[in-house]
Design a protein around this motif. Structure first.
Motif, PDB file in Angstrom:
ATOM      1  N   GLY A 224      29.872  35.606  32.479  1.00  0.00           N
ATOM      2  CA  GLY A 224      29.254  35.443  31.174  1.00  0.00           C
ATOM      3  C   GLY A 224      28.272  36.529  30.775  1.00  0.00           C
ATOM      4  O   GLY A 224      27.625  36.423  29.735  1.00  0.00           O
ATOM      5  N   ALA A 225      28.150  37.585  31.565  1.00  0.00           N
ATOM      6  CA  ALA A 225      27.240  38.681  31.215  1.00  0.00           C
ATOM      7  C   ALA A 225      27.782  39.437  30.003  1.00  0.00           C
ATOM      8  O   ALA A 225      28.852  39.135  29.486  1.00  0.00           O
ATOM      9  CB  ALA A 225      27.093  39.627  32.411  1.00  0.00           C
ATOM     10  N   SER A 226      27.064  40.423  29.571  1.00  0.00           N
ATOM     11  CA  SER A 226      27.506  41.245  28.439  1.00  0.00           C
ATOM     12  C   SER A 226      28.840  41.906  28.756  1.00  0.00           C
ATOM     13  O   SER A 226      29.107  42.266  29.906  1.00  0.00           O
ATOM     14  CB  SER A 226      26.474  42.336  28.152  1.00  0.00           C
ATOM     15  N   PRO A 227      29.682  42.073  27.729  1.00  0.00           N
ATOM     16  CA  PRO A 227      30.972  42.725  27.964  1.00  0.00           C
ATOM     17  C   PRO A 227      30.802  44.181  28.367  1.00  0.00           C
ATOM     18  O   PRO A 227      29.838  44.829  27.990  1.00  0.00           O
ATOM     19  CB  PRO A 227      31.694  42.623  26.620  1.00  0.00           C
ATOM     20  N   ARG A 228      31.771  44.651  29.120  1.00  0.00           N
ATOM     21  CA  ARG A 228      31.785  46.048  29.577  1.00  0.00           C
ATOM     22  C   ARG A 228      33.177  46.609  29.312  1.00  0.00           C
ATOM     23  O   ARG A 228      34.179  45.959  29.612  1.00  0.00           O
ATOM     24  CB  ARG A 228      31.470  46.105  31.063  1.00  0.00           C
TER      25      ARG A 228
ATOM     26  N   VAL B 253      35.751  36.081  35.951  1.00  0.00           N
ATOM     27  CA  VAL B 253      35.820  37.299  35.152  1.00  0.00           C
ATOM     28  C   VAL B 253      36.688  36.985  33.940  1.00  0.00           C
ATOM     29  O   VAL B 253      37.713  36.321  34.065  1.00  0.00           O
ATOM     30  CB  VAL B 253      36.366  38.504  35.948  1.00  0.00           C
ATOM     31  N   THR B 254      36.232  37.412  32.779  1.00  0.00           N
ATOM     32  CA  THR B 254      36.999  37.240  31.553  1.00  0.00           C
ATOM     33  C   THR B 254      37.385  38.637  31.074  1.00  0.00           C
ATOM     34  O   THR B 254      36.520  39.502  30.914  1.00  0.00           O
ATOM     35  CB  THR B 254      36.172  36.516  30.482  1.00  0.00           C
TER      36      THR B 254
ATOM     37  N   ALA C 208      38.252  45.237  27.861  1.00  0.00           N
ATOM     38  CA  ALA C 208      36.845  44.929  28.125  1.00  0.00           C
ATOM     39  C   ALA C 208      36.806  43.696  29.021  1.00  0.00           C
ATOM     40  O   ALA C 208      37.739  42.897  29.039  1.00  0.00           O
ATOM     41  CB  ALA C 208      36.101  44.668  26.823  1.00  0.00           C
ATOM     42  N   TYR C 209      35.737  43.577  29.783  1.00  0.00           N
ATOM     43  CA  TYR C 209      35.596  42.408  30.651  1.00  0.00           C
ATOM     44  C   TYR C 209      34.141  41.988  30.711  1.00  0.00           C
ATOM     45  O   TYR C 209      33.233  42.746  30.412  1.00  0.00           O
ATOM     46  CB  TYR C 209      36.148  42.689  32.050  1.00  0.00           C
ATOM     47  N   ARG C 210      33.961  40.727  31.082  1.00  0.00           N
ATOM     48  CA  ARG C 210      32.616  40.227  31.342  1.00  0.00           C
ATOM     49  C   ARG C 210      32.667  39.413  32.626  1.00  0.00           C
ATOM     50  O   ARG C 210      33.626  38.690  32.883  1.00  0.00           O
ATOM     51  CB  ARG C 210      32.022  39.468  30.169  1.00  0.00           C
TER      52      ARG C 210
ATOM     53  N   THR D  74      40.513  34.284  31.274  1.00  0.00           N
ATOM     54  CA  THR D  74      39.497  34.057  32.299  1.00  0.00           C
ATOM     55  C   THR D  74      40.178  33.771  33.628  1.00  0.00           C
ATOM     56  O   THR D  74      41.117  32.982  33.699  1.00  0.00           O
ATOM     57  CB  THR D  74      38.577  32.894  31.897  1.00  0.00           C
TER      58      THR D  74
END
Length: 107
Positions: free
Chosen positions: A23-27, A69-70, A18-20, A81
């Motif tokens: 800082g947005a919602s994870p995808r 990107v995290t 998964a990534y965000r 990150t």
């Protein structure tokens, strides 16, 4: 080819990565598979659906203006990150110097 690959140890199954972005919602990265396949993303480093290659592919459009990107490559691993300052400039510079969308770049 429309995506950036982030390398983790080969042999890691990253199918549940998964990534965000900024800082947005994870995808879940697997939700991007239809888009990645449509762009013929990086078959020379292993198919995008071959999760044991340890590469998490993220569509370039999701990262084009991003600062960070995290990525959590597996549920049992801590997120990492990566700063993306200059990614858009690097992309443009690569195109100026003859790299085409058929080339691949893995961070």
């Amino acid at each position: 080819m429309g995506a950036i690959g982030f390398r983790f140890p080969k042999g890691w199954n990253v199918s549940n990565a998964a990534y965000r972005v900024d800082g947005a919602s994870p995808r879940r990265s697997r939700d991007d598979l239809p888009e990645l396949i449509a762009h013929s993303t990086s078959v020379d480093r292993g198919p995008v659906d071959h999760a044991a290659m340890g590469i998490v592919w993220i569509p370039y459009e999701a990262l084009e203006t991003a600062k960070v990107v995290t990525i959590q490559p597996r549920p049992d691993k801590a997120p990492r990150t990566r700063r993306l300052d200059g990614l858009a400039k690097l992309h443009d510079l690569a195109l100026e110097h003859g790299c085409t969308p058929e080339h691949s770049f893995v961070e």
